[in-house]
Structure formats: structure tokens, C-alpha cells
Design a protein around this motif. Structure first.
Motif, PDB file in Angstrom:
ATOM      1  N   SER A  77       0.858  -1.207  -0.008  1.00 11.34           N
ATOM      2  CA  SER A  77      -0.002  -0.055  -0.097  1.00 11.34           C
ATOM      3  C   SER A  77       0.862   1.296  -0.155  1.00 11.34           C
ATOM      4  O   SER A  77       0.578   2.361  -0.516  1.00 11.34           O
ATOM      5  CB  SER A  77      -0.944  -0.123   1.192  1.00 11.34           C
ATOM      6  N   VAL A  78       2.095   1.300   0.698  1.00 13.47           N
ATOM      7  CA  VAL A  78       2.947   2.346   0.601  1.00 13.47           C
ATOM      8  C   VAL A  78       3.597   2.607  -0.536  1.00 13.47           C
ATOM      9  O   VAL A  78       3.534   3.810  -1.333  1.00 13.47           O
ATOM     10  CB  VAL A  78       3.932   2.248   1.769  1.00 13.47           C
ATOM     11  N   LEU A  79       3.912   1.651  -1.189  1.00 11.08           N
ATOM     12  CA  LEU A  79       4.352   1.836  -2.688  1.00 11.08           C
ATOM     13  C   LEU A  79       3.611   2.103  -3.674  1.00 11.08           C
ATOM     14  O   LEU A  79       3.651   2.985  -4.381  1.00 11.08           O
ATOM     15  CB  LEU A  79       5.203   0.107  -3.149  1.00 11.08           C
ATOM     16  N   GLU A  80       2.228   1.623  -3.540  1.00  7.14           N
ATOM     17  CA  GLU A  80       1.278   1.926  -4.505  1.00  7.14           C
ATOM     18  C   GLU A  80       0.956   3.538  -4.284  1.00  7.14           C
ATOM     19  O   GLU A  80       0.640   4.270  -5.163  1.00  7.14           O
ATOM     20  CB  GLU A  80      -0.129   1.062  -4.164  1.00  7.14           C
ATOM     21  N   ARG A  81       0.861   3.840  -2.989  1.00  4.52           N
ATOM     22  CA  ARG A  81       0.590   5.188  -2.593  1.00  4.52           C
ATOM     23  C   ARG A  81       1.579   6.101  -3.394  1.00  4.52           C
ATOM     24  O   ARG A  81       1.208   7.237  -4.282  1.00  4.52           O
ATOM     25  CB  ARG A  81       0.527   5.569  -1.153  1.00  4.52           C
ATOM     26  N   GLU A  82       2.794   5.943  -3.287  1.00  5.55           N
ATOM     27  CA  GLU A  82       4.052   6.709  -3.856  1.00  5.55           C
ATOM     28  C   GLU A  82       4.147   6.457  -5.416  1.00  5.55           C
ATOM     29  O   GLU A  82       4.299   7.490  -5.985  1.00  5.55           O
ATOM     30  CB  GLU A  82       5.256   6.470  -3.238  1.00  5.55           C
ATOM     31  N   VAL A  83       3.629   5.562  -5.868  1.00  3.68           N
ATOM     32  CA  VAL A  83       3.718   5.442  -7.351  1.00  3.68           C
ATOM     33  C   VAL A  83       2.473   6.181  -8.007  1.00  3.68           C
ATOM     34  O   VAL A  83       2.555   6.932  -8.953  1.00  3.68           O
ATOM     35  CB  VAL A  83       3.436   3.933  -7.720  1.00  3.68           C
ATOM     36  N   ARG A  84       1.327   6.191  -7.088  1.00  7.58           N
ATOM     37  CA  ARG A  84       0.231   6.941  -7.601  1.00  7.58           C
ATOM     38  C   ARG A  84       0.606   8.615  -7.526  1.00  7.58           C
ATOM     39  O   ARG A  84       0.249   9.212  -8.166  1.00  7.58           O
ATOM     40  CB  ARG A  84      -0.776   6.644  -6.607  1.00  7.58           C
ATOM     41  N   ALA A  85       1.459   9.125  -6.345  1.00  6.59           N
ATOM     42  CA  ALA A  85       1.777  10.353  -6.270  1.00  6.59           C
ATOM     43  C   ALA A  85       2.643  10.791  -7.349  1.00  6.59           C
ATOM     44  O   ALA A  85       2.841  11.810  -7.712  1.00  6.59           O
ATOM     45  CB  ALA A  85       2.479  10.457  -4.905  1.00  6.59           C
ATOM     46  N   MET A  86       3.623   9.568  -7.635  1.00  5.32           N
ATOM     47  CA  MET A  86       4.505   9.954  -8.981  1.00  5.32           C
ATOM     48  C   MET A  86       3.551  10.236 -10.085  1.00  5.32           C
ATOM     49  O   MET A  86       3.788  11.329 -11.073  1.00  5.32           O
ATOM     50  CB  MET A  86       5.554   8.931  -9.202  1.00  5.32           C
ATOM     51  N   ALA A  87       2.638   9.188 -10.305  1.00  9.73           N
ATOM     52  CA  ALA A  87       1.707   9.563 -11.540  1.00  9.73           C
ATOM     53  C   ALA A  87       0.772  10.765 -11.755  1.00  9.73           C
ATOM     54  O   ALA A  87       0.939  11.631 -12.550  1.00  9.73           O
ATOM     55  CB  ALA A  87       0.657   8.405 -11.693  1.00  9.73           C
ATOM     56  N   ASP A  88       0.499  11.283 -10.260  1.00  9.81           N
ATOM     57  CA  ASP A  88      -0.278  12.540 -10.400  1.00  9.81           C
ATOM     58  C   ASP A  88       0.625  13.734 -10.548  1.00  9.81           C
ATOM     59  O   ASP A  88       0.384  14.668 -11.324  1.00  9.81           O
ATOM     60  CB  ASP A  88      -0.616  12.552  -8.920  1.00  9.81           C
ATOM     61  N   ALA A  89       1.953  13.596 -10.029  1.00  9.23           N
ATOM     62  CA  ALA A  89       2.879  14.548 -10.163  1.00  9.23           C
ATOM     63  C   ALA A  89       3.262  14.927 -11.589  1.00  9.23           C
ATOM     64  O   ALA A  89       3.426  15.912 -12.158  1.00  9.23           O
ATOM     65  CB  ALA A  89       4.043  14.618  -9.290  1.00  9.23           C
ATOM     66  N   ALA A  90       3.345  13.526 -12.201  1.00  5.31           N
ATOM     67  CA  ALA A  90       3.772  13.545 -13.603  1.00  5.31           C
ATOM     68  C   ALA A  90       2.946  14.245 -14.473  1.00  5.31           C
ATOM     69  O   ALA A  90       3.034  15.186 -15.463  1.00  5.31           O
ATOM     70  CB  ALA A  90       4.264  12.246 -13.899  1.00  5.31           C
ATOM     71  N   ARG A  91       1.598  14.016 -14.361  1.00  6.27           N
ATOM     72  CA  ARG A  91       0.291  14.279 -15.001  1.00  6.27           C
ATOM     73  C   ARG A  91       0.182  15.685 -14.950  1.00  6.27           C
ATOM     74  O   ARG A  91       0.031  16.598 -15.972  1.00  6.27           O
ATOM     75  CB  ARG A  91      -0.776  13.659 -14.412  1.00  6.27           C
ATOM     76  N   ARG A  92       0.465  16.266 -13.587  1.00  2.97           N
ATOM     77  CA  ARG A  92       0.272  17.772 -13.331  1.00  2.97           C
ATOM     78  C   ARG A  92       1.546  18.601 -13.934  1.00  2.97           C
ATOM     79  O   ARG A  92       1.247  19.495 -14.486  1.00  2.97           O
ATOM     80  CB  ARG A  92       0.332  18.218 -11.860  1.00  2.97           C
ATOM     81  N   ALA A  93       2.684  17.931 -14.238  1.00  2.00           N
ATOM     82  CA  ALA A  93       3.877  18.574 -14.779  1.00  2.00           C
ATOM     83  C   ALA A  93       3.965  18.269 -16.068  1.00  2.00           C
ATOM     84  O   ALA A  93       4.857  18.879 -16.873  1.00  2.00           O
ATOM     85  CB  ALA A  93       5.107  17.944 -14.031  1.00  2.00           C
ATOM     86  N   GLY A  94       2.939  17.447 -16.755  1.00  2.00           N
ATOM     87  CA  GLY A  94       2.887  17.237 -18.231  1.00  2.00           C
ATOM     88  C   GLY A  94       4.170  16.356 -18.644  1.00  2.00           C
ATOM     89  O   GLY A  94       4.625  16.632 -19.850  1.00  2.00           O
ATOM     90  N   VAL A  95       4.701  15.535 -18.023  1.00  2.00           N
ATOM     91  CA  VAL A  95       5.814  14.750 -18.395  1.00  2.00           C
ATOM     92  C   VAL A  95       5.369  13.159 -18.311  1.00  2.00           C
ATOM     93  O   VAL A  95       4.456  12.846 -17.408  1.00  2.00           O
ATOM     94  CB  VAL A  95       7.079  14.980 -17.287  1.00  2.00           C
ATOM     95  N   SER A  96       5.889  12.304 -19.172  1.00  2.00           N
ATOM     96  CA  SER A  96       5.633  10.903 -18.965  1.00  2.00           C
ATOM     97  C   SER A  96       6.637  10.424 -18.349  1.00  2.00           C
ATOM     98  O   SER A  96       7.838  10.421 -18.429  1.00  2.00           O
ATOM     99  CB  SER A  96       5.546  10.395 -20.374  1.00  2.00           C
ATOM    100  N   ILE A  97       6.295   9.103 -17.369  1.00  2.00           N
ATOM    101  CA  ILE A  97       7.106   8.312 -16.796  1.00  2.00           C
ATOM    102  C   ILE A  97       7.145   7.027 -17.641  1.00  2.00           C
ATOM    103  O   ILE A  97       6.237   6.143 -17.840  1.00  2.00           O
ATOM    104  CB  ILE A  97       6.746   7.770 -15.486  1.00  2.00           C
ATOM    105  N   VAL A  98       8.587   6.910 -18.406  1.00  2.00           N
ATOM    106  CA  VAL A  98       8.233   5.766 -19.491  1.00  2.00           C
ATOM    107  C   VAL A  98       9.207   4.667 -19.146  1.00  2.00           C
ATOM    108  O   VAL A  98       9.154   3.796 -19.823  1.00  2.00           O
ATOM    109  CB  VAL A  98       9.038   6.542 -20.595  1.00  2.00           C
ATOM    110  N   GLY A  99       9.599   4.546 -17.806  1.00  2.00           N
ATOM    111  CA  GLY A  99      10.236   3.228 -17.451  1.00  2.00           C
ATOM    112  C   GLY A  99      10.991   3.449 -16.161  1.00  2.00           C
ATOM    113  O   GLY A  99      10.771   4.263 -15.362  1.00  2.00           O
ATOM    114  N   GLY A 100      11.433   2.189 -15.718  1.00  2.00           N
ATOM    115  CA  GLY A 100      11.780   2.026 -14.454  1.00  2.00           C
ATOM    116  C   GLY A 100      12.452   0.829 -14.095  1.00  2.00           C
ATOM    117  O   GLY A 100      12.551  -0.103 -14.873  1.00  2.00           O
ATOM    118  N   ASP A 101      12.855   0.755 -13.122  1.00  2.00           N
ATOM    119  CA  ASP A 101      13.350  -0.609 -12.451  1.00  2.00           C
ATOM    120  C   ASP A 101      13.309  -0.593 -10.940  1.00  2.00           C
ATOM    121  O   ASP A 101      13.428   0.248 -10.097  1.00  2.00           O
ATOM    122  CB  ASP A 101      15.068  -0.291 -12.639  1.00  2.00           C
TER     123      ASP A 101
END
Lengths: 330, 330
Positions: free
Chosen positions: B97-121
Motif C-alpha cells: 500500500s505504501v509503494l502503491e501510494r507513492e507510485v500514484r503520487a508520482m503518476a499524479d505529479a507527472a500528470r500535473r507537470a506534463g511529463v511521461s514516466i516511460v520506464g523504471g527498475d
């Protein structure tokens, strides 16, 4: 720990959590690098973090791995790494000499791989909040001409090439931890596979359907991902798989399947059947590619699965890595 | 810990270890992003790792910070972030749930900032070998038209603009740790400053000489780096520096200089004197930029140093951050 092992749990984490939440952002088929277009120029981007334990081992170290691992993810995506950036999370009290040694290892690896390290960031956390050091590297690459690496382009009859012997890295790390009672004269295979990829790509880019470096989860996991992504069956001829006696022996002793053991200097390529012999010859004619072999082929069945056949006619399905027999391998 | 604080020790580590060893690779003047050319297209690349403690705090969290921090490094380098990649080092046992919350926070921030998160590890380390989670982000950006951010272009008479009140992030984190006996109604200023940078850059790109987001080490460290890089003196008018009462109060109580406290949603811009008023007006006319002020100017003396003057005519030299009063602030 299994979620970090690169096998089934990792894929579940990526497909079940990262992709849905970041959706629209992550590409449809999960490759080692993402392709983006900036200023009209197609670029490959890949990111990796390195938490290998111990920091140094026969044949390499975390710094060197951090450069080669990222260059290799780009290479098997059909891209030539042009710039790397690095992030460090350091544990308070880490000797400067250790940091310096690893930065030097990165610089040397970058020089050998022909890539520039253009920037980075360092954070320090309290003693006990990291294990010496973790390194993250992101690589930006330029696509090789005429290449298109995509599981969807894999066809029945295609051949599966493996660049050399498997399991050296994983077993080396296992032995370097000193938890086991036996020794073996083994070194990690860590290296940049770009020259090997280019040996095929420069001559016959259109013949390459798919590539992958079988790191965490090993050859079996990479091929299972391919099978799942293309919907076809991958048949692997067990007697063709190159493997050192030390790796075979260690795996037998420990009850590990060498096809699940991580590699850091090998890659798999699926090539068009009529180009397979030429691709193999090109690889074998390149320094470090002498041990390349055709280990299998693509068939219709078993759909979305990997089948291993033995020379005695037996066969078995081999799945992705489940659980994590060897944590923190890279 | 001081080596990770973004102040003097950090700069020494970068200039004394990273740059010499990776030499030729790292750019001459150390900016928040590196400029590289791939396929003939100029790109900005920046990498950051995030180890903030606690993971969440009033106004933000590690995931959201990981997106905005990297977007901001690109923005103050004159680039619009187009793609992000992320790496995760997770501690075994971290709740999904913590990981999910933070990934969601990243997705929201990326949407607001107009950037795509294209990959990861993702890597997982044993319990006790990380503090919940660390995130690394690398951003690739496209340069804004006509912009050239370079300390070497700063001239005597240039004005120093600050986008808003300082210290909110650092003091918020400090209070969120709960080690102190007092509370304050304060939120981190974490946000993407790109729209603010663009407010100036779209109208008068040529007027912008230099920009920086004063994160670790605060405004004082950023301006000291500028003074050192351009060889001129930066005079800051103390009474002009915007600051909330809560930040001022906390700093007085704790004996901290607010100019050394980290910000996550502000930036400094040095602009040509004749463009300063227009730049300020453009900033103030942009949502979130209402608090922008001219806080100082560039003079010949004191060479390579930062001078604070008070309204009563006093003045003092303010140095970079030394030591680390607030570890793991981002």
C-alpha cells in the motif's frame, strides 16, 4: 525479496502496480529500454539500480556493473548508449576509498563502452540505512540503423541465439558471499555486449526480431517473457546451452536451475531463420562472441511457454524464476 | 552525512572525487542538468535520488518529490522535461500500500507537470538495508527556445529574482519528524516550477542569465555556487527575502539560518537589469508566482562571495551550508 528477483513476482509487481498506475506512460510491451521521441529524434532510455552484494567480486564490482548493465539494456533494445547519469545512495561512514574505487570502476567501464557519464547526484543516509552503497544509472541511447526489436515481430521458425556460457555472474556472486563450503575458479561475465550486438546489427539489422540480456531471472525468465509477449512457444535444446563445469556443478549441488541464474555479459537474440547462420558467424567472429550458439527455435506450441528438450527425447516446460534463490545479484 | 547535504562537503566530494575521475565526461561548470547532443538534437539530462524521511509530510511525499525535483532541475536548466525514468530500492517488508501510494503520487505529479514516466527498475534489499524506500529519477528534457543558462554570462548589475517564500520544505520536514516540541501550520512548497520558469522564458529568454532551484543547502548555497562560478559578488537585501513567520520562528528557535534551509518549489533567476521588472511582472502574473521578489543584485565585490545587507546598513558574508543540520531533506 522475490519482488526484486526479476522473476514472476517482479513481473507481477510491474504489471499489477506500476503499469496500471502510470498507465499511458509505460509502453505496451515491456522492454529493457523505452523509446521516446524528443525534438523529433528517436531515443532509447533505460534506468537501473544496483544493490549487488558484495560490492566487489571476481571479474567486476558494483560500479562497473552499473555502467555495463545499463549499456547492455540499451544494446539489446537496439540502441548505442551515448550518455549515462548516475545516482548514489551512500551509507554514512562508507570509506572514501571504496567510493573512489567504484567511481573509478565506472569511469573505466564507461571508457571501454564508449559512453560519457554526464551527470549525477549523491545522497547520504545514516549508518544502517543502506548497505555501503547503491548506484542508479540511466542511459540514453541512439537507435542503430534499421533495427526494430519487438516481441510482436517474432515468427515461427525463428532461431534463438545465445552469446555465450550462462550462469557465471550469479554463481560468482553466490561464491563471493562466502556462505558456501566450496570454491570454484569462476569470474562474473560482466561486460558491455554492445560490440556483439553490433556485430549482428551492422550486417543484418532487419534479421533481428528480439533481443534481451538475461540478467535477474536468467535465460528461462527472459525467454518466458518473450513467449508470453509473442504468444508462441520457445523450444530450447538443452544440450546446446553453453555452461562451464563450475556453474553446472554448483547448480547441481545447490539444486538451482542454471537457466534461472543471472548473467551480466550475455544476450539472447531471436533472428530470422535464413539469417541465423550468418548472424552466428558474425558473433563468433567478434572478440568475446566465440562461444555463441543457436540454443533453440520458435514454434507454435507450447503457446506462450518455454519448452526444454533433452538429447534423449525428453522435454519439460520451464517457467520464469519463482521466489529469489539469489537476492541482490546486481 | 555532510557529504550528502548539498553544501560545502557535497561540492568538495563532487569536485574532488567525481569530476576528476570521470573527467572529460562531466561538464566544466556544474549545473543541475547536463546538456548533451544525440542525433544532433540538444537534450538536457538530470538525475536525482530521493531518500527523504519521513516518506510523507504536509504538502507532499517522496514520490511526488521525485517527479517535481527532477522536473525542476530541468526547468532551471532551461529545459522542459519530456520523459522520466524511475528506479526504486525497496526494503523487504515494505507494505504494498505504501509503494502503491507513492507510485500514484508520482503518476499524479507527472500528470500535473506534463511529463511521461516511460520506464523504471525495482530492486528489493533485506529488511534493515534501506529505510522503507529510495527513489531515483532521471529526466530528459528539450531546451526552451533562445535560452542559455550559464553562470559565465552573469554581469555586474544583473538582478536576482526569487520566486517565493523560503524554508517551507526544510522546516516542514523537520517538524514532520516529530523530534521537536513545537508545531506550526506549514506545508512543503514542493511543486513543479516549470510554469513559472516558462513565464519568464517564453517572453524574454535572452534576459535569463542563470537559474537554480535552491534545494539542499538553500538559497545561500545556490548563490555561493553562482558567485564562485561567475567570480562576481552577489548582494542580497535581507528585508526583501520572503519568509513565513513559522519558518522564521522555527529557525530562530533552532539557531538555523533560513537561507540554508531547503526549498522544493522555488527558484532563483539572475536576469539582465533592464528586463528585471518585466520578468518579475511575468512571474507575479502566473499562478504560484505572486510572491516573487527581487532579492538582490550582482556587484563586482565581494568577488566570488555572497553578501547580505540589512535595512539598518549592516552586512555580512554568508557562506555555503557547512555540515548537515537537516539530513535526508529530499
Amino acid at each position: 525479496m522475490a519482488h526484486g528477483a526479476g522473476g514472476k513476482a517482479s513481473r507481477k509487481l510491474v504489471e499489477g502496480l506500476f503499469v496500471p498506475i502510470l498507465s499511458g506512460a509505460l509502453p505496451k510491451s515491456l522492454n529493457d529500454a523505452a523509446l521516446v521521441e524528443i525534438n523529433g529524434a528517436p531515443l532509447a532510455i533505460t534506468a537501473d539500480s544496483f544493490v549487488v552484494k558484495p560490492l566487489t567480486f571476481p571479474g567486476g564490482s558494483i560500479g562497473e556493473l552499473a555502467v555495463n548493465g545499463t549499456m547492455n539494456d540499451l544494446a539489446v533494445s537496439g540502441a548505442i548508449g551515448k550518455a549515462l547519469v548516475a545516482t548514489f545512495v551512500l551509507e554514512e561512514g562508507l570509506p572514501t576509498s571504496v567510493l573512489e574505487r567504484e567511481v573509478r570502476a565506472m569511469a573505466d567501464a564507461a571508457r571501454r563502452a564508449g559512453v560519457s557519464i554526464v551527470g549525477g547526484d549523491t545522497k547520504v543516509v545514516e549508518h544502517g540505512k543502506a548497505d555501503n552503497m547503491y548506484i542508479g544509472t540511466t542511459g540514453i541511447g541512439q537507435m542503430m540503423a534499421g533495427i526494430h526489436v519487438d516481441a510482436a515481430s517474432v515468427r515461427k521458425g525463428d532461431k534463438v541465439i545465445l552469446s555465450g556460457p550462462i550462469g557465471d555472474h550469479g554463481i560468482t556472486i553466490l561464491l563471493a558471499r562466502g556462505d558456501l563450503d566450496f570454491e570454484a575458479d569462476l569470474r562474473s561475465d560482466t561486460r558491455c555486449v554492445l560490440p556483439l550486438v553490433q556485430a549482428i546489427a551492422s550486417e543484418m539489422p532487419e534479421a533481428i526480431r528480439w533481443m534481451r540480456d538475461p540478467t535477474r531471472g536468467g535465460v528461462a525468465t527472459s525467454l518466458n517473457e518473450l513467449a508470453r509477449d509473442c504468444g508462441l512457444g520457445i523450444t530450447v535444446f538443452e544440450e546446446q546451452i553453453p555452461m562451464r563445469d563450475e556453474v553446472r556443478g554448483a547448480c547441481e549441488l545447490l539444486g538451482l536451475d542454471p537457466l534461472h541464474i543471472a548473467n551480466e555479459g550475455q544476450f539472447l537474440a531471436v533472428v530470422a531463420p535464413d539469417a541465423a547462420d550468418r548472424a552466428l558467424a558474425a558473433l563468433r567472429g567478434t572478440p568475446g562472441g566465440e562461444g555463441a550458439v543457436i540454443i533453440g527455435e520458435v514454434r507454435e506450441q507450447p503457446a506462450s511457454a518455454v519448452l526444454i528438450t533433452t538429447k534423449y527425447g525428453g522435454s519439460r516446460i520451464i517457467d520464469m524464476l519463482v521466489g529469489d534463490p539469489l537476492p541482490r545479484i546486481c
